[in-house]
Design a protein around this motif. Structure first.
Motif, mmCIF file in Angstrom:
data_model
loop_
_atom_site.group_PDB
_atom_site.id
_atom_site.type_symbol
_atom_site.label_atom_id
_atom_site.label_comp_id
_atom_site.label_asym_id
_atom_site.label_seq_id
_atom_site.Cartn_x
_atom_site.Cartn_y
_atom_site.Cartn_z
ATOM 1 N N ASP A 11 0.829 -1.199 0.000
ATOM 2 C CA ASP A 11 0.000 0.000 0.000
ATOM 3 C C ASP A 11 0.871 1.260 0.000
ATOM 4 O OD1 ASP A 11 -2.648 -1.257 2.168
ATOM 5 O OD2 ASP A 11 -2.413 -1.377 0.006
ATOM 6 N N TYR A 16 -3.678 3.388 2.598
ATOM 7 C CA TYR A 16 -4.552 3.206 1.443
ATOM 8 C C TYR A 16 -5.388 4.472 1.219
ATOM 9 C CZ TYR A 16 -7.588 0.770 -1.840
ATOM 10 O OH TYR A 16 -8.258 0.389 -2.972
ATOM 11 N N SER A 53 -2.676 -2.704 -5.137
ATOM 12 C CA SER A 53 -1.932 -2.864 -3.894
ATOM 13 C C SER A 53 -2.677 -3.827 -2.978
ATOM 14 C CB SER A 53 -1.727 -1.514 -3.199
ATOM 15 O OG SER A 53 -2.916 -1.050 -2.612
#
Length: 410
Positions: A11, A16, A53
């Motif tokens: 990430d 995120y 991701s």
């Protein structure tokens, strides 16, 4: 029910994303050759979000778990003690990306006795030992064309960045300077230059089409000739070999697959055939170029610049010479994982999984290996053999920038 092991890159450093610069994506129904975009029965994500991701999970968790399957997602992929190696032993399906590849070596195939399919979320299955997959009857698939235009756009950007000396000029501004002479001393016009592509498939042809308006002279080499009408439309000249084309070109872009026949194709001898001061752009695979030969050619001035986003292995070790060689424009492997491309390759992976679980044929254009032989696109683009040797070196990057966080497995 199946265990699906998915390897994705970590990430963002700050976590995120909760919002994005744009609210939507342009609507595209078909690729330039008429092939339709992926057509899964459904998707569980909003196009335009970060899917590649770990937390994005390619938008697969709801679909897989609602059908009784087990999804494990991790970024920890290299070394015998990695999450990937521990989870691989009873996995039915492995999914990874070219940008953060799970190298499926013969040794890993031997561990994975239940393995039935390896899927590339993107284009390029060279991180899989195709010979081992054939020998073990494992299907290999990728999402053909999903990010070809993404990469073609990136190639054009990198060509212009090198020729116009963009990155060093940007660094001057960032440092508070106004050194025009320093910036201009390595800056040229692309207009009138001879530009050649090694391979003119979906990406190579996309590059040629985008470069034509720059009033350059176009060249290509490919074992499959373009249609005559396309050659006339673009004014592009086909050559019978790379060796024949290189001495004519000011800029060369590499757009061929990696397999045993193209591994280390651009070695010191081949680079010496190029014009002095030519530019080389490689967004295909890092292993097509000899690592040390490229660095030496930039040091000597044989190459005026080298750019690309592909390395070997990936992630690249911190002491990889391409990080510090002069006159380069290297980035991490990002050309094919724009948010636009992610929506397509995530949908394509879902389509492949739906077909696999339902017992329906996977699209021929997505197939690389099936039934113990090269199939579909694989039969057109690859050769038998293995190009994964040396991939264990990727473990030397563990703990480096942006990968120091604990691996996330779900």
């Amino acid at each position: 029910m199946a265990k699906v092991l998915c390897v994705l890159y970590a990430d963002p450093v700050d976590g995120y994303p909760t919002d994005y610069p744009r609210d939507d994506l342009p609507q595209i129904e078909r690729y330039p050759d008429g092939q339709t975009l992926p057509t899964p029965q459904g998707i569980d994500f909003r196009p335009g979000v970060l899917l590649g991701s770990v937390s994005g999970e390619l938008g697969l968790r709801r679909f897989l778990e609602s059908n009784g399957h087990n999804l494990v997602v991790t970024a920890d992929k290299d070394g015998a003690d990695s999450t990937f190696d521990r989870e691989l032993v009873d996995a039915d399906i492995v999914i990874s990306q070219p940008f953060w590849p799970a190298y499926m070596t013969a040794e890993r195939f031997a561990k994975a006795q239940k393995l039935k399919m390896v899927v590339t979320a993107g284009i390029g299955s060279d991180h899989t030992d195709l010979q081992a997959a054939m020998d073990r009857g494992v299907t290999v698939a990728e999402v053909t064309y999903c990010n070809s235009i993404s990469v073609a756009e990136h190639v054009v950007m990198m060509i212009l960045s090198l020729v116009r000396n963009y990155l060093p000029s940007w660094e001057v501004v960032k440092a508070g300077g106004w050194n025009i002479a320093d910036c201009a001393a390595r800056s040229y016009d692309l207009e009138g230059m001879h530009v050649g592509t090694v391979a003119a498939g979906r990406i190579g042809l996309g590059v040629l089409r985008r470069l034509k308006p720059f009033d350059v002279h176009l060249h290509y080499v490919d074992r499959h000739p373009l249609p005559a009408e396309t050659e006339r439309e673009l004014g592009v000249i086909r050559h019978t070999s790379v060796e024949e084309m290189l001495p004519l070109c000011d800029v060369v872009t590499i757009n061929c697959p990696l397999h045993p026949e193209t591994e280390h194709l651009f070695d010191a001898e081949l680079i010496a055939r190029m014009k002095r001061g030519a530019y080389l752009v490689n967004t295909a695979r890092g292993k097509i170029c000899d690592r040390d030969a490229v660095a030496a050619a930039l040091e000597s001035g044989q190459l005026a610049g080298y750019a690309g986003d592909v390395w070997f292995p990936q992630p690249a070790p911190q002491d990889h010479p391409w990080r510090t060689m002069p006159h380069h424009g290297m980035t991490p492997h990002i050309s094919g994982t724009s948010l636009s491309a992610q929506a397509r390759y995530a949908a394509g992976v879902r389509e492949i999984l739906e077909c696999f679980f339902d017992g329906r044929p996977i699209r021929d254009e997505y197939l690389i290996v099936e039934g113990g032989r090269l199939a579909g696109t694989g039969a057109h683009s690859y050769s038998e053999g293995d190009a994964t040797g040396g991939s264990e070196e990727a473990a030397r990057f563990q703990g480096g920038p942006n990968v120091a966080r604990p691996p996330l497995a779900r």
